[in-house]
Design an enzyme around this catalytic site. Structure first.
Site, PDB file in Angstrom:
ATOM      1  N   CYS A 177      12.545  10.988   8.354  1.00 49.16           N
ATOM      2  CA  CYS A 177      12.368  10.528   9.740  1.00 49.16           C
ATOM      3  C   CYS A 177      13.608  10.790  10.588  1.00 49.16           C
ATOM      4  O   CYS A 177      13.506  10.938  11.809  1.00 49.16           O
ATOM      5  CB  CYS A 177      12.040   9.035   9.766  1.00 49.16           C
ATOM      6  SG  CYS A 177      10.462   8.643   8.993  1.00 49.16           S
ATOM      7  N   GLY A 223       6.191   5.296   8.897  1.00 51.99           N
ATOM      8  CA  GLY A 223       5.320   6.457   9.011  1.00 51.99           C
ATOM      9  C   GLY A 223       5.335   7.004  10.422  1.00 51.99           C
ATOM     10  O   GLY A 223       6.317   6.875  11.148  1.00 51.99           O
ATOM     11  N   SER A 224       4.227   7.587  10.824  1.00 53.44           N
ATOM     12  CA  SER A 224       4.165   8.277  12.112  1.00 53.44           C
ATOM     13  C   SER A 224       4.034   7.298  13.273  1.00 53.44           C
ATOM     14  O   SER A 224       3.523   6.180  13.126  1.00 53.44           O
ATOM     15  CB  SER A 224       2.975   9.246  12.131  1.00 53.44           C
ATOM     16  OG  SER A 224       1.759   8.530  12.221  1.00 53.44           O
ATOM     17  N   THR A 225       4.464   7.761  14.437  1.00 51.46           N
ATOM     18  CA  THR A 225       4.350   6.949  15.644  1.00 51.46           C
ATOM     19  C   THR A 225       2.883   6.726  16.003  1.00 51.46           C
ATOM     20  O   THR A 225       2.500   5.637  16.462  1.00 51.46           O
ATOM     21  CB  THR A 225       5.096   7.628  16.803  1.00 51.46           C
ATOM     22  OG1 THR A 225       6.485   7.729  16.458  1.00 51.46           O
ATOM     23  CG2 THR A 225       4.976   6.837  18.096  1.00 51.46           C
ATOM     24  N   GLU A 273       8.056  16.076  16.302  1.00 53.82           N
ATOM     25  CA  GLU A 273       8.539  15.908  14.929  1.00 53.82           C
ATOM     26  C   GLU A 273       7.768  16.839  14.010  1.00 53.82           C
ATOM     27  O   GLU A 273       6.535  16.853  14.008  1.00 53.82           O
ATOM     28  CB  GLU A 273       8.363  14.465  14.466  1.00 53.82           C
ATOM     29  CG  GLU A 273       8.901  14.231  13.064  1.00 53.82           C
ATOM     30  CD  GLU A 273       8.778  12.796  12.607  1.00 53.82           C
ATOM     31  OE1 GLU A 273       9.707  12.290  11.962  1.00 53.82           O
ATOM     32  OE2 GLU A 273       7.728  12.179  12.883  1.00 53.82           O
ATOM     33  N   GLY A 320       1.692   4.013  13.840  1.00 51.69           N
ATOM     34  CA  GLY A 320       2.383   2.792  14.232  1.00 51.69           C
ATOM     35  C   GLY A 320       1.708   2.109  15.409  1.00 51.69           C
ATOM     36  O   GLY A 320       1.591   0.876  15.457  1.00 51.69           O
ATOM     37  N   GLU A 340       9.065   1.498  11.363  1.00 50.57           N
ATOM     38  CA  GLU A 340      10.071   2.565  11.301  1.00 50.57           C
ATOM     39  C   GLU A 340       9.290   3.857  11.406  1.00 50.57           C
ATOM     40  O   GLU A 340       8.589   4.253  10.480  1.00 50.57           O
ATOM     41  CB  GLU A 340      10.871   2.470  10.002  1.00 50.57           C
ATOM     42  CG  GLU A 340      12.153   3.302  10.033  1.00 50.57           C
ATOM     43  CD  GLU A 340      11.979   4.651   9.373  1.00 50.57           C
ATOM     44  OE1 GLU A 340      11.760   5.637  10.137  1.00 50.57           O
ATOM     45  OE2 GLU A 340      12.061   4.747   8.152  1.00 50.57           O
ATOM     46  N   LYS A 379       0.847  -1.192   0.000  1.00 44.62           N
ATOM     47  CA  LYS A 379       0.000   0.000   0.000  1.00 44.62           C
ATOM     48  C   LYS A 379       0.883   1.242   0.000  1.00 44.62           C
ATOM     49  O   LYS A 379       1.447   1.613   1.026  1.00 44.62           O
ATOM     50  CB  LYS A 379      -0.933   0.044   1.213  1.00 44.62           C
ATOM     51  CG  LYS A 379      -2.049   1.095   1.019  1.00 44.62           C
ATOM     52  CD  LYS A 379      -2.617   1.605   2.307  1.00 44.62           C
ATOM     53  CE  LYS A 379      -1.847   2.756   2.888  1.00 44.62           C
ATOM     54  NZ  LYS A 379      -1.894   4.003   2.058  1.00 44.62           N
TER      55      LYS A 379
END
Length: 504
Positions: free
Chosen positions: A303, A246-248, A400, A251, A269, A193
């Site tokens: 990142c 992607g973003s935490t 971030e 995640g 990651e 995706k």
């Protein structure tokens, strides 16, 4: 069959044909139950490039089923490592052949300069595929002594199965290769995706998958909105592993969905707020160049962006002056003009996010040393912005940003530098500049990050592992370590000599 469109690149007076359907079983198809589309936007002009089919949960089911069938029949344990390597090398050759066109498509959709997309992102992706192709026939286990007279054991590192892979918008081709290459090398099948913001190169790469000769169902590409396609992959009971960059925040959702479904294997990651330490013994000119690269490369959409620079007091003023000069030398503009080293950020949403952070820095009392002023005209351009006079509690220091926004602070001692660097919930990357070898060893050991750069920054190699600590993720990409993320170790115990007495 889904539609093929001709995407116009006005700057080059040319067109590139792109299939806009879902890529399942080596064919581009329409959604089985949805008319939803994703409008793809050029961040340099804010104009719609084209629309692509948006996969529904039912489409994800079909793609997963295709990947499962391929795993059971034409891939997985049913093909030799030599054959996997041959196909991977063929795919690498085709990407290398089409590097210019892929780079132009990447620039159109992502905004980064063509020269960066071609020479770095795509060049590295070709190397990544070739690197892992070399591992395809070298997946080995162990023979373990149990009892030399009667028994032995051995291990098999087997492909884990069907992998859902969810990649971000900042490095569309590069992240595609990082996910695909180790998975293919060990024999996994894939449902990919791409980001809904930048799906075009993933669809173009799917055409090359067919040309390379991969069996149908080995790689499937399903553009979709994250809360639809990404969520469906993370929760799917027939997906054996999900890999996400992607973003935490997202995640966490993926880990939860994986746990609540079939406890699938997960590698993540995630975000970062990476520190960059400048000690007084450093080559200040070089340190400034690396610091400028660390925050401006890819328009700060990285990142591991070195978004917190801390400078020893004795050289602070001198270093800051050099850094400002280096940043001002960088040209930001249309990615199709080779004079530019950076393009726009990728979307209107990202543009607004970055500017909200810039305004918060101003309102919380940080001083703008460079930038901080919006451009007029079209395009999601954000000029590099450097803040000084920062405090640890400021939003721009803690969160971030994912844009070219740098917070510069001071330290007096090595101990203080380490404390400032580690004062974050993230742990993806960190850097330090020093010509004191002992200091380099001490500080690199003390920095709480998955990757530490010494006298350089943000340079990665396909043969060196990459990943985070703390809330920057779990698992490793790149290097031989990435193979472990896509394999399952089976222990086989073999009795060739013991006769069991019965009853006990």
């Amino acid at each position: 069959m889904a539609q093929t469109v001709s995407v116009k690149i006005p700057a080059l007076n040319k067109e590139i044909k792109v299939s806009t359907g879902l890529f399942i079983n080596n064919e581009f198809v329409a959604s089985v139950d949805s008319k939803d589309v994703i409008e793809v936007v050029n961040p340099a002009t804010e104009e719609v490039i084209c629309s692509v089919v948006a996969a529904s949960p039912k489409d994800i089911d079909i793609a997963v089923a295709a990947a499962r069938e391929a795993f059971k029949t034409t891939w997985g344990k049913n093909v030799t490592g030599w054959e996997r390597a041959r196909l991977m090398n063929k795919l690498a050759d085709l990407i290398e052949r089409d590097a210019q066109e892929l780079a132009e498509l990447e620039t159109l959709n992502n905004g980064k300069p063509v020269k960066i997309a071609r020479d770095f992102d795509i060049g590295d992706s070709v190397q990544c595929l070739r690197y892992y192709a070399g591992f395809a026939d070298k997946i080995v286990g162990q023979t373990i002594e149990v009892d030399n007279k009667t028994k032995m054991a051995f291990t098999r590192h087997e492909p884990i199965g069907v992998c859902g892979q969810i990649i971000p918008f900042n490095y569309p081709v590069n992240m595609w290769s990082w996910k695909v290459a180790p998975a293919l090398a060990v024999g996994c099948t894939i449902v990919m995706k791409p980001s809904e913001i930048t799906p075009l190169t993933a669809l173009k790469l799917s055409e090359l998958v067919v040309e390379a000769g991969f069996p149908k169902g080995v790689i499937n590409t399903v553009p979709s909105l994250g809360p639809v396609g990404g969520a469906a992959l993370a929760a799917h009971p027939d997906v054996d592993k999900v890999a996400f960059t992607g973003s935490t925040v997202t995640g966490r959702k993926i880990m939860e969905a994986a746990a609540k479904s079939n406890i699938k294997k997960v590698s993540l990651e995630l975000g970062g707020k990476s520190p960059h330490l400048i000690f007084e013994s450093a080559d200040l000119d070089q340190a400034a160049i690396w610091a400028a690269l660390g925050i401006t490369y890819n328009s700060g959409q990285d990142c591991t962006a070195g978004s917190r620079v801390y400078v020893q007091n004795s050289v602070y003023d001198k270093f800051l002056g050099i850094l400002i000069g280096k940043v001002n030398e960088l040209s930001i503009g249309d990615g199709f003009d080779d004079k530019n080293g950076c393009g726009p950020v990728v979307s209107k949403g990202q543009y607004n996010r970055v500017w909200n952070f810039i305004e918060s820095g101003k309102s919380e009392g940080a001083k703008v040393a460079v930038g901080g002023v919006k451009r007029s005209g079209k395009g999601f351009y954000v000029d590099p912005t450097i803040f000084t006079d920062i405090r640890p509690d400021m939003t721009i220091v803690k969160e971030e940003i994912f844009g070219p926004v740098l917070a510069v602070g001071r330290f007096e001692t090595e101990t203080e530098a380490i404390e400032l660097a580690n004062a974050t919930t993230y742990g993806l990357g960190a850097g330090l500049h020093s010509n004191d070898a002992s200091q380099c060893m001490r500080v690199s050991s003390a920095l709480d990050a998955g990757t530490v750069w010494i006298n350089q920054y943000n340079m990665l190699s396909n043969n060196v592992p990459f990943g985070g600590k703390k809330q920057s993720g779990i698992g490793r990409e790149l290097g031989s370590y990435a193979l472990n993320e896509y394999t399952s170790v089976k222990a086989v115990h073999w009795n060739f000599g013991e006769k069991l007495d019965w009853p006990l």
